[in-house]
Design an enzyme around this catalytic site. Structure first.
Site, short mmCIF file in Angstrom:
data_model
loop_
_atom_site.label_atom_id
_atom_site.label_comp_id
_atom_site.label_asym_id
_atom_site.label_seq_id
_atom_site.Cartn_x
_atom_site.Cartn_y
_atom_site.Cartn_z
CB SER A 530 -6.92 62.29 -17.63
OG SER A 530 -6.28 61.30 -16.76
CE LYS A 534 -10.80 58.65 -14.37
NZ LYS A 534 -10.47 58.09 -14.76
CD1 TRP A 621 -3.84 55.15 -14.14
CD2 TRP A 621 -3.13 53.55 -13.08
NE1 TRP A 621 -4.07 55.32 -12.96
CE2 TRP A 621 -3.71 53.99 -12.19
CE3 TRP A 621 -2.57 51.87 -12.96
CZ2 TRP A 621 -4.35 52.93 -11.02
CZ3 TRP A 621 -2.94 51.41 -11.80
CH2 TRP A 621 -3.47 51.94 -10.80
CG HIS A 657 -1.83 59.77 -18.27
ND1 HIS A 657 -3.41 59.46 -19.30
CD2 HIS A 657 -2.13 60.85 -16.91
CE1 HIS A 657 -3.71 60.04 -17.94
NE2 HIS A 657 -4.07 60.93 -17.22
C1 GCU Z 1 -5.11 58.86 -11.68
C2 GCU Z 1 -6.51 58.29 -11.55
C3 GCU Z 1 -6.92 57.85 -12.92
C4 GCU Z 1 -7.42 60.17 -13.54
C5 GCU Z 1 -5.96 59.80 -13.68
C6 GCU Z 1 -6.01 61.29 -13.54
O1 GCU Z 1 -4.22 58.10 -12.65
O2 GCU Z 1 -5.73 56.90 -10.99
O3 GCU Z 1 -7.83 57.55 -13.10
O4 GCU Z 1 -7.33 59.63 -15.09
O5 GCU Z 1 -5.03 60.36 -12.41
O6 GCU Z 1 -6.94 62.25 -14.05
O7 GCU Z 1 -4.71 61.85 -13.82
#
Ligand code: GCU
Length: 677
Positions: A530, A534, A621, A657
């Site tokens: 997540s 990134k 998402w 997720h």
């Molecule tokens: C939120 C956010 C995402 C991210 C996620 C996470 O949902 O919007 O961009 O990847 O958190 O880090 O769990």
């Protein structure tokens, strides 16, 4: 107030101040206010207020007399002794800011024919009206004899600290936010009545905002205002309290705040001005509502048929339109050009290693019933600031082993139930807003340590907060200030946001691994789930010492294409996590086609090293299709470079997720192929 304003408005092109200062020209609608305060009035009047008024056609001259932490007693003593000890900050009718050092109360009162004078009491003392006296009475009299007769006197209601604030003065309120807020309501109501002072209900506006989705994101350190939201909220409150005009709908757009937070601040301020002495529950529709992981369907697109038409930039065309014709040109020209663009327009640039960084072994010993050797290292990157890394090495390793390096969300202790993992030190944890010690092993399902060790890999992990706590504090803590030049207190638009700082932290850990005898630093995979996916991609894109990159459901700002505008979009991510990216990125919210790149080009930066991208079917998402398309776009670059298809790996699994053991088993197979030779 209305009367007094009417007086100002109707009046005079000329006026004479009470102490006989020369007459000055006054624009009929100019309001001149002076605060006598400290850093709390700085938060209130030096940012946004002038602009909010201007958006409604008003001209303000704003003065602020500041001494850090100053209380009413000290203000009085300074007045009595005519001490030249203030920093007098002045914003002129034209918005130009001037700072005068060594100012006195007397001369500042004479500097303008002030319309409003606002007193402020230091926060620790502010809950006890008896501590205001006799200082406030004396200051009132003193000021009356030196300001125009029409000058209205007001007082700013202080706000309560964050419940977890480390402010020393919090003990006075038994470290209870509720108690402090109540004291501030009773105290200021009594004071205002006694002296017939107007009130600026900042404390109530702040409290209102805490009972909305914004929760505690109103202070930056537990008591000073958050640089964007908190300061804007105060300015709204002052505006409405001064002009008696609703601030709701004001069109000024403060920096770094999105529509919903702007509207929220306006409504909280407005409610406070209507009901200054108690909390109003502002009913606010929050498009960013994350509770339960449900995003309000009205605001997001998860309908594939509604993905807008878009054209992806061609990874193999230089910005000036020249085609990339050889692998050499990719590595020498196109790749650096793209990396530079991602750094300046999206994530923000990071420095290299910091001078004077040092490390120490905090703990070392056998672990996990003899299956592992555990090492915990502290990397100091500034005074009292360090990253604690947790390393598990296979106990039976015959030499340095390849490793997975990834950050964890909630602390090293959550990675395994292993009782030997160090908790962060209490003070350190507090500074980073970790108030309740996380449970050992709370996130162990994300870290199948025994599988990793069993396959002959080391695991290296550290907590995000060690580099930059994951909240929008205005870049005051963690590593953020390392880049500041003298006088700078916020990153430039192309300087790092939090993801970039975290990626920097991963590189600093890799610096250490280069001397760790158990890890082969030339065979380290950057991995993350997540937001940390990134980051893993960014770390590996930027730092070519990483031998591999693995993105687990990194979504928007990671592996997913931005132009698809499916699931999370740039508007959402910059609104919800304004600290993650650099300032330049905000302009692409709802403006994706203007981006000079898309995320397939981000993934391509990993070439020629192995790249793995993974998605989950129900993780809309993160836009699994957008992740796959970006991955394929990157693969096209790998093909162009003549690289083996085996260097790119991908899977999509059923479910939500999450980072699961199933995901890890894929990564272990992939890493075995590439990092074991
Ligand atoms: C939120 C956010 C995402 C991210 C996620 C996470 O949902 O919007 O961009 O990847 O958190 O880090 O769990």
């Amino acid at each position: 107030m209305q009367k007094f304003l009417a007086a100002v408005v109707s009046v005079l092109l000329f006026c004479l101040s009470a102490n006989g200062a020369p007459a000055r020209q006054v624009r009929p609608d100019t309001l001149r206010i002076l605060a006598i305060g400290n850093s709390f009035t700085e938060d209130a009047v030096e940012h946004n207020l002038h602009e909010i008024a201007a958006a409604d056609g008003h001209v303000m001259i704003i003065g602020n007399l500041v001494i850090g932490g100053c209380n009413l007693e000290r203000h009085w003593r300074n007045a009595e002794g005519d001490s030249a000890v203030y920093s007098y900050r002045k914003i002129g009718a034209d918005g130009v800011r001037i700072k005068h050092p060594k100012a006195r109360i007397s001369t500042t009162l004479a500097d303008e024919p002030w319309d409003v004078l606002v007193f402020h009491q230091q926060s620790t003392l502010a809950g006890k009206p008896e501590d205001f006296e006799p200082w406030l009475s004396r200051l009132i009299q003193y000021a009356k004899s030196r300001t125009p007769r029409r000058c209205k006197q007001m007082i700013q209601q202080t706000w309560a600290y964050a419940q977890e604030s480390t402010h020393e003065g919090f003990a006075v309120y038994d470290r209870s936010q509720e108690k402090m807020y109540e004291a501030l309501c009773h105290g200021f109501a009594a004071i205002a009545k006694k002296h017939r002072l107007g009130v600026i209900p900042s404390g109530t506006a702040v409290q209102n905002s805490r009972h909305t989705f914004n929760r505690e994101n109103v202070t930056r350190d537990g008591y000073h205002m958050h640089k964007w939201f908190g300061r804007y909220l105060l300015a709204c409150t002052w505006y409405e309290a001064l002009y008696k005009t609703s601030v709701v709908g004001n069109t000024y757009r403060p920096p770094h705040l999105q529509g919903p937070r702007i509207a929220l601040a306006q409504q909280c301020a407005h409610a406070a001005c209507e009901h200054p002495w108690g909390l109003t529950r502002v009913d606010f529709d929050n498009p960013f509502d994350t509770s339960g992981g449900n995003w309000k369907p009205d605001y997001i697109n998860t309908d594939p048929s509604k993905v807008p038409a878009y054209t992806l930039p061609d990874a193999l065309t230089m910005q000036d339109g020249r085609p990339v014709t050889t692998p050499e040109q990719w590595y020498r020209q196109r790749r650096p050009e793209l990396l530079e663009l991602f750094e300046t327009e999206m994530y923000g640039k990071a420095p290299g290693p910091i001078d004077g960084m040092r490390w120490e072994v905090a703990e070392e010993g056998p672990a996990l019933e003899g299956k592992a050797l555990r090492r915990q290292i502290r990397i100091f990157y500034a005074d009292h600031k360090y990253i604690t890394i947790l390393i598990y090495l296979p106990a039976d390793a015959k030499g340095p082993v390849p490793a997975f390096l990834g950050m964890n969300f909630e602390g090293n202790v959550t990675v395994s139930a292993d009782p030997g993992i160090l908790y962060p030190e209490p003070n350190y944890a507090r500074a980073y807003r970790i108030y309740t010690a996380p449970a050992r092993g709370a996130q162990a399902s994300r870290w199948p340590v025994e599988d990793i060790l069993g396959r002959g890999f080391a695991l290296v992990t550290f907590h995000t907060s060690d580099v930059d706590p994951d909240f929008d504090d205005g870049f005051g803590n963690g590593a953020a200030p390392l880049i500041y030049k003298e006088g700078q207190d916020y990153p430039e638009p192309d300087q790092w946001g939090t993801l970039s700082a975290w990626a920097w932290g991963m590189s600093r850990v890799l610096d250490y691994l280069e001397i760790d005898p158990g890890v082969d630093a030339s065979r380290v995979a950057a991995i993350g789930h997540s937001r940390l996916g990134k980051t893993a991609l960014l770390a590996a894109a930027r730092d070519e010492r990483f031998a591999m990159a693995i993105s687990n459901e990194s979504g928007c700002g990671g592996a997913a294409l931005s132009r698809r505008r499916y699931g999370e979009t740039i508007r959402f991510i910059t609104g919800n996590f304004p600290h993650w990216f650099c300032g330049n990125f905000f302009k692409y919210a709802d403006n994706e086609d203007a981006l000079p790149f898309d995320q397939h080009e981000f993934l391509a930066l990993i070439a020629p090293r192995p790249l793995y991208v993974a998605s989950a079917e129900d993780d809309s998402w993160s836009d699994p299709i957008g992740e796959r398309l970006a991955f394929q776009g990157a693969q096209a670059v790998y093909d162009f470079l003549g690289l083996d298809r085996g260097l790119t790996g991908y899977h999509i699994r059923e479910g939500q997720h999450e980072l699961t053991r199933e995901d890890w088993l894929h990564y272990l197979d992939f890493a075995e192929k590439h990092l074991k030779q």
